[in-house]
Design a protein around this motif. Structure first.
Motif, PDB file in Angstrom:
ATOM      1  N   GLU A 178       0.843  -1.187   0.000  1.00 49.95           N
ATOM      2  CA  GLU A 178       0.000   0.000   0.000  1.00 49.95           C
ATOM      3  C   GLU A 178       0.879   1.239   0.000  1.00 49.95           C
ATOM      4  O   GLU A 178       2.095   1.163   0.236  1.00 49.95           O
ATOM      5  CB  GLU A 178      -0.913   0.013   1.227  1.00 49.95           C
ATOM      6  CG  GLU A 178      -0.148   0.028   2.547  1.00 49.95           C
ATOM      7  CD  GLU A 178      -1.040  -0.190   3.757  1.00 49.95           C
ATOM      8  OE1 GLU A 178      -2.095  -0.838   3.605  1.00 49.95           O
ATOM      9  OE2 GLU A 178      -0.668   0.267   4.853  1.00 49.95           O
ATOM     10  N   ASP A 179       0.278   2.392  -0.286  1.00 49.96           N
ATOM     11  CA  ASP A 179       1.029   3.649  -0.244  1.00 49.96           C
ATOM     12  C   ASP A 179       1.591   3.881   1.147  1.00 49.96           C
ATOM     13  O   ASP A 179       0.965   3.534   2.160  1.00 49.96           O
ATOM     14  CB  ASP A 179       0.121   4.823  -0.623  1.00 49.96           C
ATOM     15  CG  ASP A 179      -0.318   4.789  -2.077  1.00 49.96           C
ATOM     16  OD1 ASP A 179       0.223   3.964  -2.841  1.00 49.96           O
ATOM     17  OD2 ASP A 179      -1.202   5.581  -2.437  1.00 49.96           O
ATOM     18  N   GLN A 180       2.790   4.472   1.208  1.00 49.27           N
ATOM     19  CA  GLN A 180       3.425   4.806   2.474  1.00 49.27           C
ATOM     20  C   GLN A 180       3.340   6.322   2.687  1.00 49.27           C
ATOM     21  O   GLN A 180       3.584   7.092   1.763  1.00 49.27           O
ATOM     22  CB  GLN A 180       4.870   4.339   2.497  1.00 49.27           C
ATOM     23  CG  GLN A 180       5.028   2.831   2.368  1.00 49.27           C
ATOM     24  CD  GLN A 180       4.313   2.095   3.480  1.00 49.27           C
ATOM     25  OE1 GLN A 180       4.537   2.359   4.662  1.00 49.27           O
ATOM     26  NE2 GLN A 180       3.431   1.162   3.106  1.00 49.27           N
ATOM     27  N   VAL A 181       2.980   6.729   3.916  1.00 47.39           N
ATOM     28  CA  VAL A 181       2.717   8.137   4.195  1.00 47.39           C
ATOM     29  C   VAL A 181       3.578   8.611   5.350  1.00 47.39           C
ATOM     30  O   VAL A 181       3.659   7.958   6.401  1.00 47.39           O
ATOM     31  CB  VAL A 181       1.226   8.368   4.531  1.00 47.39           C
ATOM     32  CG1 VAL A 181       0.969   9.854   4.814  1.00 47.39           C
ATOM     33  CG2 VAL A 181       0.335   7.868   3.407  1.00 47.39           C
ATOM     34  N   ILE A 182       4.237   9.752   5.160  1.00 49.55           N
ATOM     35  CA  ILE A 182       4.943  10.467   6.221  1.00 49.55           C
ATOM     36  C   ILE A 182       4.173  11.757   6.482  1.00 49.55           C
ATOM     37  O   ILE A 182       3.877  12.512   5.557  1.00 49.55           O
ATOM     38  CB  ILE A 182       6.401  10.766   5.840  1.00 49.55           C
ATOM     39  CG1 ILE A 182       7.195   9.451   5.737  1.00 49.55           C
ATOM     40  CG2 ILE A 182       7.060  11.702   6.847  1.00 49.55           C
ATOM     41  CD1 ILE A 182       8.617   9.624   5.254  1.00 49.55           C
ATOM     42  N   LYS A 183       3.840  12.006   7.747  1.00 49.48           N
ATOM     43  CA  LYS A 183       3.029  13.173   8.102  1.00 49.48           C
ATOM     44  C   LYS A 183       3.893  14.230   8.790  1.00 49.48           C
ATOM     45  O   LYS A 183       4.667  13.911   9.703  1.00 49.48           O
ATOM     46  CB  LYS A 183       1.880  12.773   9.030  1.00 49.48           C
ATOM     47  CG  LYS A 183       0.863  11.830   8.391  1.00 49.48           C
ATOM     48  CD  LYS A 183      -0.249  11.478   9.369  1.00 49.48           C
ATOM     49  CE  LYS A 183      -1.306  10.592   8.732  1.00 49.48           C
ATOM     50  NZ  LYS A 183      -2.100  11.329   7.740  1.00 49.48           N
ATOM     51  N   THR A 194       3.206   0.610  -6.276  1.00 52.04           N
ATOM     52  CA  THR A 194       2.820   0.133  -7.617  1.00 52.04           C
ATOM     53  C   THR A 194       2.789  -1.391  -7.626  1.00 52.04           C
ATOM     54  O   THR A 194       1.742  -2.006  -7.440  1.00 52.04           O
ATOM     55  CB  THR A 194       3.792   0.673  -8.686  1.00 52.04           C
ATOM     56  OG1 THR A 194       5.154   0.371  -8.299  1.00 52.04           O
ATOM     57  CG2 THR A 194       3.632   2.177  -8.844  1.00 52.04           C
ATOM     58  N   THR A 195       3.937  -2.003  -7.854  1.00 54.30           N
ATOM     59  CA  THR A 195       3.995  -3.469  -7.890  1.00 54.30           C
ATOM     60  C   THR A 195       4.969  -4.046  -6.871  1.00 54.30           C
ATOM     61  O   THR A 195       4.923  -5.245  -6.589  1.00 54.30           O
ATOM     62  CB  THR A 195       4.405  -3.963  -9.292  1.00 54.30           C
ATOM     63  OG1 THR A 195       5.675  -3.401  -9.646  1.00 54.30           O
ATOM     64  CG2 THR A 195       3.360  -3.555 -10.327  1.00 54.30           C
ATOM     65  N   GLU A 196       5.850  -3.230  -6.321  1.00 55.77           N
ATOM     66  CA  GLU A 196       6.828  -3.707  -5.345  1.00 55.77           C
ATOM     67  C   GLU A 196       6.628  -2.977  -4.028  1.00 55.77           C
ATOM     68  O   GLU A 196       6.414  -1.765  -3.999  1.00 55.77           O
ATOM     69  CB  GLU A 196       8.264  -3.484  -5.853  1.00 55.77           C
ATOM     70  CG  GLU A 196       8.624  -4.316  -7.069  1.00 55.77           C
ATOM     71  CD  GLU A 196      10.084  -4.145  -7.459  1.00 55.77           C
ATOM     72  OE1 GLU A 196      10.805  -3.436  -6.728  1.00 55.77           O
ATOM     73  OE2 GLU A 196      10.492  -4.719  -8.479  1.00 55.77           O
ATOM     74  N   VAL A 197       6.711  -3.737  -2.934  1.00 54.10           N
ATOM     75  CA  VAL A 197       6.585  -3.126  -1.612  1.00 54.10           C
ATOM     76  C   VAL A 197       7.844  -2.333  -1.289  1.00 54.10           C
ATOM     77  O   VAL A 197       8.878  -2.454  -1.960  1.00 54.10           O
ATOM     78  CB  VAL A 197       6.331  -4.196  -0.534  1.00 54.10           C
ATOM     79  CG1 VAL A 197       5.011  -4.891  -0.778  1.00 54.10           C
ATOM     80  CG2 VAL A 197       7.483  -5.199  -0.467  1.00 54.10           C
ATOM     81  N   PHE A 198       7.763  -1.525  -0.226  1.00 58.75           N
ATOM     82  CA  PHE A 198       8.852  -0.620   0.077  1.00 58.75           C
ATOM     83  C   PHE A 198      10.033  -1.351   0.728  1.00 58.75           C
ATOM     84  O   PHE A 198       9.864  -2.102   1.696  1.00 58.75           O
ATOM     85  CB  PHE A 198       8.393   0.498   1.007  1.00 58.75           C
ATOM     86  CG  PHE A 198       9.462   1.499   1.290  1.00 58.75           C
ATOM     87  CD1 PHE A 198       9.637   2.588   0.466  1.00 58.75           C
ATOM     88  CD2 PHE A 198      10.335   1.334   2.363  1.00 58.75           C
ATOM     89  CE1 PHE A 198      10.641   3.508   0.703  1.00 58.75           C
ATOM     90  CE2 PHE A 198      11.341   2.244   2.609  1.00 58.75           C
ATOM     91  CZ  PHE A 198      11.503   3.330   1.778  1.00 58.75           C
ATOM     92  N   GLY A 199      11.220  -1.081   0.216  1.00 61.09           N
ATOM     93  CA  GLY A 199      12.453  -1.405   0.910  1.00 61.09           C
ATOM     94  C   GLY A 199      12.917  -2.845   0.836  1.00 61.09           C
ATOM     95  O   GLY A 199      12.234  -3.737   0.340  1.00 61.09           O
ATOM     96  N   THR A 200      14.130  -3.055   1.366  1.00 59.10           N
ATOM     97  CA  THR A 200      14.776  -4.362   1.400  1.00 59.10           C
ATOM     98  C   THR A 200      15.184  -4.667   2.831  1.00 59.10           C
ATOM     99  O   THR A 200      15.826  -3.835   3.495  1.00 59.10           O
ATOM    100  CB  THR A 200      16.022  -4.375   0.496  1.00 59.10           C
ATOM    101  OG1 THR A 200      15.648  -4.040  -0.846  1.00 59.10           O
ATOM    102  CG2 THR A 200      16.690  -5.740   0.518  1.00 59.10           C
ATOM    103  N   THR A 201      14.817  -5.840   3.323  1.00 58.08           N
ATOM    104  CA  THR A 201      15.176  -6.233   4.684  1.00 58.08           C
ATOM    105  C   THR A 201      16.693  -6.247   4.847  1.00 58.08           C
ATOM    106  O   THR A 201      17.412  -6.811   4.020  1.00 58.08           O
ATOM    107  CB  THR A 201      14.598  -7.616   5.017  1.00 58.08           C
ATOM    108  OG1 THR A 201      13.179  -7.575   4.889  1.00 58.08           O
ATOM    109  CG2 THR A 201      14.974  -8.040   6.425  1.00 58.08           C
ATOM    110  N   GLY A 202      17.172  -5.630   5.898  1.00 59.98           N
ATOM    111  CA  GLY A 202      18.604  -5.540   6.167  1.00 59.98           C
ATOM    112  C   GLY A 202      19.228  -4.239   5.714  1.00 59.98           C
ATOM    113  O   GLY A 202      20.330  -3.893   6.161  1.00 59.98           O
ATOM    114  N   ASN A 203      18.565  -3.498   4.838  1.00 61.41           N
ATOM    115  CA  ASN A 203      19.096  -2.209   4.376  1.00 61.41           C
ATOM    116  C   ASN A 203      18.850  -1.121   5.418  1.00 61.41           C
ATOM    117  O   ASN A 203      17.895  -1.186   6.198  1.00 61.41           O
ATOM    118  CB  ASN A 203      18.445  -1.790   3.057  1.00 61.41           C
ATOM    119  CG  ASN A 203      19.106  -2.442   1.850  1.00 61.41           C
ATOM    120  OD1 ASN A 203      19.928  -3.351   1.997  1.00 61.41           O
ATOM    121  ND2 ASN A 203      18.742  -1.999   0.657  1.00 61.41           N
TER     122      ASN A 203
END
Length: 310
Positions: free
Chosen positions: A45-50, A96-105
């Motif tokens: 889903e979309d990621q939001v920073i407030k 879009t089609t890929e979730v956010f980020g890479t585990t360990g980064n």
């Protein structure tokens, strides 16, 4: 002597009842402080920073959002993730089609606003799977009153290796249980670093803390059953950093205050330490930045499938 005794009782009642008066002391206006709410995860889903600004203590209106800022994340591989201003202080990274980020980064947050630059860092840690969500029946008799409860619990095993920290979120009928008392955090499979509970199934107080307890009207300490036939429970485990674990622990202490006479002995309210730094000036900032991996699972209560205790 009896008359004097009754007079003393009457005076005590008057003094006690006077403690119920509400007062609204005049407080000096404090300067507005930037609030950064930056909890990012890998849900599809979309990621939001407030971005908002603090308000006077007795102001219960919705916080004003901070627009016109530049907000982005960069990882240790040099990839940049821009969060676009959508108005009202919300900055969005669109899924879009890929979730956010890479585990360990590791990730670095940068916020440029009003000529100031604010930064913070977080690692996207690993998270265990949630194997299942189950329900159980409990029959309690207190002072002759019999109550039947259906309770939920989740089953997940902490990953081997000390130092994993988690935030467990639960949803009843798709509604997030977000009361201060419902903040459920874990260090490995237990409560804290000193527990040294590693690689085990989360201990019962944590896996049971996914239940909502709402008090019945016009009662003293009587609760509804957390779940009724047909209700659903969904549980998510979010990996967090040890600093985020400390932040949420302090947040629970500062906000979960029952009030009443006991409040006189509570620790004073204070701002919770943040991992966000102003690299331009001494202007203060509050809030937190964390990137999480998420695993979840759910179930719906069918009371015909839950055995009752004899």
């Amino acid at each position: 002597m009896k008359v004097l005794k009754y007079i003393n009782i009457l005076i005590a009642i008057i003094l006690i009842s006077s403690c119920d008066d509400q007062i609204y002391p005049e407080l000096n206006d404090a300067p507005e402080i930037l609030v950064v709410d930056a909890w990012v995860n890998d849900k599809p889903e979309d990621q939001v920073i407030k971005l908002t600004r603090t308000q006077p203590y007795f102001d219960n209106s919705e916080s004003n959002g901070v627009s016109g800022a530049e907000v982005y994340l960069t990882d240790n591989e040099g990839t940049r993730f821009d969060f676009v201003d959508s108005g009202s202080g919300d900055y969005v990274w669109s899924y879009t089609t890929e979730v956010f980020g890479t585990t360990g980064n590791s990730y670095r947050l940068t916020v440029n606003t009003g000529g100031e630059t604010f930064t913070a860092t977080s690692i996207k840690n690993r998270v265990p799977t949630v194997d299942s969500v189950t329900f159980k029946f409990e029959n309690k008799i207190d002072f002759g009153q019999e109550d039947e409860y259906y309770l939920g619990e989740f089953w997940s095993r902490d990953l081997e290796g000390f130092g994993d920290t988690y935030w467990i979120k639960s949803f009843k009928n798709e509604e997030y249980l977000g009361k201060p008392s419902e903040i459920n955090i874990a260090w490995d499979a237990g409560f804290s670093e000193g527990g040294a509970i590693d690689g085990l199934i989360f201990i019962p107080p944590i896996r049971d803390a996914v239940n909502p307890f709402d008090e019945k009207e016009d009662t003293e300490g009587e609760f509804y059953s957390p779940f009724a036939d047909g209700d659903s429970l969904y549980v998510e485990v979010h990996s967090i950093t040890p600093a985020a674990h400390s932040f949420l622990s302090e947040l629970r202490i500062q906000t979960d205050r029952p009030g009443g006479f006991a409040a006189l002995f509570d620790t004073p309210l204070s701002n919770i330490p943040t991992n966000i730094e102003n690299t331009t000036s001494d202007e203060l900032v509050v809030g937190f930045f964390c990137v999480s991996s998420v695993e979840g699972n759910g179930n719906r209560l069918d009371i015909s499938q839950v055995p009752k205790e004899e």
